[in-house]
Scaffold this active site. Structure first.
Site, PDB file in Angstrom:
ATOM      1  N   ASP A  13      43.508  45.730  45.555  1.00 42.96           N
ATOM      2  CA  ASP A  13      43.843  44.350  45.944  1.00 42.96           C
ATOM      3  C   ASP A  13      45.320  44.016  45.775  1.00 42.96           C
ATOM      4  O   ASP A  13      45.690  42.848  45.645  1.00 42.96           O
ATOM      5  CB  ASP A  13      42.996  43.326  45.158  1.00 42.96           C
ATOM      6  N   GLY A  15      47.705  44.605  48.033  1.00 41.91           N
ATOM      7  CA  GLY A  15      48.332  44.250  49.297  1.00 41.91           C
ATOM      8  C   GLY A  15      48.602  45.436  50.197  1.00 41.91           C
ATOM      9  O   GLY A  15      49.529  45.392  51.024  1.00 41.91           O
ATOM     10  N   LYS A  16      47.787  46.488  50.091  1.00 40.83           N
ATOM     11  CA  LYS A  16      47.980  47.658  50.957  1.00 40.83           C
ATOM     12  C   LYS A  16      47.882  47.283  52.425  1.00 40.83           C
ATOM     13  O   LYS A  16      48.660  47.758  53.258  1.00 40.83           O
ATOM     14  CB  LYS A  16      46.927  48.730  50.634  1.00 40.83           C
ATOM     15  N   HIS A  43      41.062  44.858  52.971  1.00 39.48           N
ATOM     16  CA  HIS A  43      42.506  44.772  53.135  1.00 39.48           C
ATOM     17  C   HIS A  43      42.830  43.591  54.034  1.00 39.48           C
ATOM     18  O   HIS A  43      42.611  43.634  55.247  1.00 39.48           O
ATOM     19  CB  HIS A  43      43.041  46.075  53.731  1.00 39.48           C
ATOM     20  N   GLN A 223      41.219  50.970  47.599  1.00 39.76           N
ATOM     21  CA  GLN A 223      41.111  50.745  46.160  1.00 39.76           C
ATOM     22  C   GLN A 223      42.434  51.073  45.465  1.00 39.76           C
ATOM     23  O   GLN A 223      43.482  50.907  46.065  1.00 39.76           O
ATOM     24  CB  GLN A 223      39.915  51.536  45.605  1.00 39.76           C
ATOM     25  N   THR A 238      35.604  54.263  40.937  1.00 41.93           N
ATOM     26  CA  THR A 238      35.010  54.442  42.252  1.00 41.93           C
ATOM     27  C   THR A 238      34.672  55.908  42.470  1.00 41.93           C
ATOM     28  O   THR A 238      35.271  56.792  41.840  1.00 41.93           O
ATOM     29  CB  THR A 238      35.986  53.970  43.346  1.00 41.93           C
ATOM     30  N   GLY A 299      31.667  40.767  40.613  1.00 42.40           N
ATOM     31  CA  GLY A 299      31.898  39.809  39.547  1.00 42.40           C
ATOM     32  C   GLY A 299      33.171  39.018  39.766  1.00 42.40           C
ATOM     33  O   GLY A 299      33.585  38.767  40.894  1.00 42.40           O
ATOM     34  N   ASP A 330      55.846  35.507  45.525  1.00 44.60           N
ATOM     35  CA  ASP A 330      55.773  34.047  45.557  1.00 44.60           C
ATOM     36  C   ASP A 330      55.043  33.492  44.328  1.00 44.60           C
ATOM     37  O   ASP A 330      55.131  32.285  44.046  1.00 44.60           O
ATOM     38  CB  ASP A 330      55.080  33.567  46.837  1.00 44.60           C
TER      39      ASP A 330
END
Length: 420
Positions: A13, A15-16, A43, A223, A238, A299, A330
C-alpha cells in the site's frame, strides 16, 4: 532506458500503482508485467480528471492507450475477478483492457474452492488471524505446491474435460479437509473459466521474451517486501515472493539479465493492513486512507511513523535498489517522525530463504520492540536518503501523475510523453 521494476519496501500500500501509472504516462511503455500476487492486489490510480480504479490483476498502466498487461507464471490468476475488473475499467472509458492482456498458460488458477477454503481457515484462526485478504491466492499457491501435477492452471481453461477433472479434485480434496465449502458446483464454474480462455491471449514464456526485445517493460510488484513469503515476519506474510527475485528469473530466461532499473517505493507514513508487527504504530496520527478501509478479512488499516529500521531490512532482503520513490509527502507534518532505531537494535538482518522458524522468532522480537525517535526531519527526501543510504529519485505529493516529481536522471522522462 532499461526496463523498470517497481517493488514496495514496506508492508504494501505504499503507492506502487501510482508510480507505475506515472512511468506509463511519461514514456512509451510496451507492457506492464505482473510478477507476483494475484487478485488481492489493490493498486489505486487516480487520473487528473478524477477517474479512479483499484488495479488488481491488470497493470496499473492500463489507463494509457496501447500499454499492455502481461500476467507472468508467478501470478495467481482469478478469471472471475478479472472479468469484474475489466467491467469496471469499461465504465471508466477503457473498453479494450482484455484485448491488451496476455496470460502465461503455466500460471496457477484461483478458484471459488480456494477462496472458500482460505476464508474457512482464516475464520477458524479466531483471534490469531493472519490478516488474509480472503481471495484464495495463498490457498491456490499452497495447493499448487502440494499437488504440482494436477493443480489447475490457466492453460487448462482451453480443455473443458481436463479443467472439470482438476476443479473436481480441488473441491473434493479441500472439502475432505475442511468440510463443506461455500462455493458453487463445478459445472457452474466451467463456462466462466472456458470463456476466459476464449477471450484473452494465453501464451507461453516466449511472449515475454519478445516483449522485452520490442519495447520498455515495467515490472509491477504486489504487496511489500516486509510481507515476503520468506523474508516477511511469519506468520503474518503472503504466499508470494515480493522481492525482485521473480523479475530476475524472468529476465534471465529471456536472456536479459540485469537489464532493469530497480525502484523501491515507500510512504513517509509506514502503514500495515491487518495483523502483525508495526513497531512504529501510533493511533494518535491523524490519518485516514479512503482507498484502504477496514474490512472483515484484513482487518484495520494501521498507521505508524516512518520505520527506517524495517525499511533498511527490506532493502537488504530485496538486494538493494537503484532509487527510491517516496510517496504521500502531502502527509508529512511536524507530528510525523522517523524511527532510526528500536530500543533493542538499529538494524535487522535477513536470513536465508526457507527458515520460517527464524522469521517467527523475529516476529516475536518485533512485537516486543519499541521505537526510538529523534527530532522530526525538516527535509524528508534528504532524511530518507541518509537513513537508507539510497537516492530518492521520485517524490509524490498526491495521487495523480501530475503530483510526481523526478529527481536526477534515473527516471527522468524522455522527450516523448504519453498522456491519458
Amino acid at each position: 532506458m532499461n526496463h523498470v521494476a517497481v517493488v514496495d519496501l514496506g508492508y504494501g500500500d505504499a503507492g506502487k500503482g501510482t508510480v507505475v501509472d506515472w512511468l506509463c504516462a511519461t514514456r512509451p511503455v510496451h507492457t506492464v508485467v505482473r510478477f507476483n500476487g494475484g487478485a488481492q492486489a489493490a493498486h489505486n490510480v487516480v487520473l487528473r480528471d478524477g477517474r479512479h480504479h483499484t488495479f488488481a490483476q491488470f497493470g496499473a498502466g492500463t489507463f494509457h492507450p496501447g500499454v499492455r498487461t502481461h500476467l507472468s507464471r508467478h501470478v495467481v490468476v482469478d478469471p472471475l475477478a478479472l472479468a469484474a475488473e475489466a467491467d469496471h475499467l469499461a465504465t471508466l472509458g477503457v473498453s479494450d483492457a482484455l484485448d491488451r492482456l496476455t496470460v502465461d498458460g503455466d500460471a496457477l488458477l484461483a478458484t471459488p474452492y480456494h477462496r472458500a477454503a482460505n476464508r474457512a481457515r482464516e475464520i477458524a484462526r479466531g483471534a490469531d488471524r493472519h490478516g488474509s485478504c480472503g481471495l484464495g491466492v495463498g490457498e491456490a499457491v499452497a495447493y499448487g505446491l502440494a499437488h504440482p501435477d494436477d493443480a489447475p492452471r490457466v492453460a487448462d481453461c482451453h480443455s473443458p474435460a481436463l479443467l472439470r477433472r482438476r476443479l473436481t479434485t480441488v473441491r473434493d480434496r479441500l472439502t475432505a479437509e475442511l468440510g463443506p465449502l461455500d462455493a458453487p458446483p463445478v459445472e457452474d464454474c466451467l463456462p466462466a473459466f472456458t470463456g476466459f480462455a476464449g477471450r484473452v491471449a494465453v501464451v507461453d514464456d516466449s511472449w515475454l521474451a519478445g516483449a522485452l526485445r520490442t519495447g520498455t517493460c515495467v515490472f509491477e510488484g504486489a504487496q511489500g517486501v516486509l510481507l515476503d513469503e520468506w523474508h516477511g515476519f511469519h506468520p503474518y506474510t503472503t504466499w508470494s515472493t515480493t522481492t525482485f527475485a521473480n523479475v530476475d528469473s524472468l529476465l534471465a530466461e529471456a536472456g536479459r539479465s540485469g537489464d532493469v532499473t530497480r525502484v523501491g517505493v515507500l510512504r513517509v507514513v509506514t502503514t500495515r493492513h491487518g495483523h502483525g508487527p508495526l513497531v512504529t504504530e501510533d493511533p494518535s496520527l491523524p490519518f485516514t486512507d479512503r482507498h484502504n478501509a477496514t474490512n472483515p478479512w484484513q482487518g484495520r488499516f494501521r498507521f505508524g511513523h516512518f520505520d527506517a529500521v524495517a525499511h533498511r531490512y527490506a532493502l537488504a532482503a530485496a538486494g538493494g535498489v537503484d532509487g527510491l520513490a517516496l510517496t504521500h509527502l502531502d502527509l508529512a507534518g511536524p507530528d510525523l517522525l522517523i524511527c532510526r532505531r528500536y530500543d533493542t537494535t538499529d538494524r535487522l538482518t535477513p536470513g536465508p530463504p526457507g527458515d520460517l522458524d527464524r522469521q517467527a522468532a523475529l516476529t516475536v522480537r518485533l512485537l516486543r520492540s519499541r521505537p526510538v525517535y529523534d527530532e522530526p526531519p525538516q527535509d524528508w527526501p534528504a532524511a530518507v536518503r541518509a537513513e537508507l543510504d539510497t537516492p530518492v529519485v521520485l517524490t509524490s505529493h498526491g495521487p495523480t501523475a501530475d503530483d510526481k516529481t523526478p529527481h536526477g536522471s534515473l527516471l527522468a522522462p524522455p522527450a516523448l510523453v504519453r498522456t491519458a
